[in-house]
Design a protein around this motif. Structure first.
Motif, PDB file in Angstrom:
ATOM      1  N   SER A 112       0.846  -1.188   0.000  1.00  0.00           N
ATOM      2  CA  SER A 112       0.000   0.000   0.000  1.00  0.00           C
ATOM      3  C   SER A 112       0.879   1.235   0.000  1.00  0.00           C
ATOM      4  O   SER A 112       2.077   1.156   0.239  1.00  0.00           O
ATOM      5  N   GLY A 113       0.242   2.362  -0.255  1.00  0.00           N
ATOM      6  CA  GLY A 113       0.938   3.633  -0.169  1.00  0.00           C
ATOM      7  C   GLY A 113       1.342   4.242  -1.489  1.00  0.00           C
ATOM      8  O   GLY A 113       1.497   5.447  -1.579  1.00  0.00           O
ATOM      9  N   ASN A 114       1.543   3.440  -2.525  1.00  0.00           N
ATOM     10  CA  ASN A 114       1.964   3.999  -3.810  1.00  0.00           C
ATOM     11  C   ASN A 114       0.815   4.630  -4.587  1.00  0.00           C
ATOM     12  O   ASN A 114       1.033   5.498  -5.416  1.00  0.00           O
ATOM     13  N   TRP A 115      -0.411   4.182  -4.338  1.00  0.00           N
ATOM     14  CA  TRP A 115      -1.581   4.664  -5.068  1.00  0.00           C
ATOM     15  C   TRP A 115      -2.697   5.072  -4.102  1.00  0.00           C
ATOM     16  O   TRP A 115      -3.861   4.964  -4.427  1.00  0.00           O
ATOM     17  N   GLY A 116      -2.347   5.469  -2.933  1.00  0.00           N
ATOM     18  CA  GLY A 116      -3.346   5.846  -1.943  1.00  0.00           C
ATOM     19  C   GLY A 116      -3.318   4.877  -0.768  1.00  0.00           C
ATOM     20  O   GLY A 116      -2.400   4.080  -0.612  1.00  0.00           O
ATOM     21  N   GLN A 117      -4.344   4.936   0.042  1.00  0.00           N
ATOM     22  CA  GLN A 117      -4.362   4.162   1.277  1.00  0.00           C
ATOM     23  C   GLN A 117      -4.949   2.753   1.143  1.00  0.00           C
ATOM     24  O   GLN A 117      -4.837   1.953   2.042  1.00  0.00           O
ATOM     25  N   VAL A 118      -5.605   2.447   0.030  1.00  0.00           N
ATOM     26  CA  VAL A 118      -6.199   1.127  -0.140  1.00  0.00           C
ATOM     27  C   VAL A 118      -5.087   0.133  -0.464  1.00  0.00           C
ATOM     28  O   VAL A 118      -4.370   0.290  -1.448  1.00  0.00           O
ATOM     29  N   PRO A 119      -4.904  -0.891   0.363  1.00  0.00           N
ATOM     30  CA  PRO A 119      -3.824  -1.851   0.120  1.00  0.00           C
ATOM     31  C   PRO A 119      -4.150  -2.799  -1.030  1.00  0.00           C
ATOM     32  O   PRO A 119      -5.310  -3.109  -1.297  1.00  0.00           O
TER      33      PRO A 119
END
Length: 144
Positions: A112-119
């Motif tokens: 997660s983290g590269n495209w927002g908070q949704v893993p």
């Protein structure tokens, strides 16, 4: 139902790629004269090779693997669902050295983290080779 949805998505992807190929073949570059000579002739014969990735073996293998997986539940080629569209992933990462292995590891292990908070869900059942093939398919979508 899930298999039907995946099959329809795969067919739509293949269909849309074949439509792009026919549209590029209509552009002769010679104002419709159709002689195949002149300034636009070389461009016409080269364009399908760079824009029609559907004949690329990496594209075919990756598309088949994506179609057999649950990837299309969260991703689509050109529109955001839960995760980013494949074309945005390709635009961000295509051409970066070592990116195929890095993204394949992300597919297998999640993150997660590269495209927002949704893993992104982990896919530990995938082999590294299959994950790389899927990533190569996705990265080829930048050209479309």
């Amino acid at each position: 139902m899930k298999k039907t949805l995946i099959l329809l998505a795969a067919v739509a992807t293949i269909w849309s790629c074949s439509n792009n190929k026919s549209a590029s073949n209509d552009k002769t570059g010679d104002n419709g004269a159709g002689t195949g000579t002149g300034p636009g002739a070389a461009t016409t014969t080269e364009a399908p090779a760079t824009t029609d990735v559907s004949q690329n073996p990496d594209y075919k293998k990756g598309l088949a693997l994506v179609g057999q997986s649950d990837c299309l539940t969260c991703h689509k080629v050109a529109e955001k669902v839960v995760g980013p569209p494949y074309q945005e992933v390709a635009a961000r990462y295509a051409g970066k050295p070592g990116i195929e292995d890095s993204l394949a590891n992300k597919v297998i292990h999640g993150g997660s983290g590269n495209w927002g908070q949704v893993p992104m869900t982990a896919h530990p059942q995938l082999s590294h080779d299959d994950a790389v093939a899927m990533v190569k398919y996705i990265l080829l979508l930048k050209q479309q």
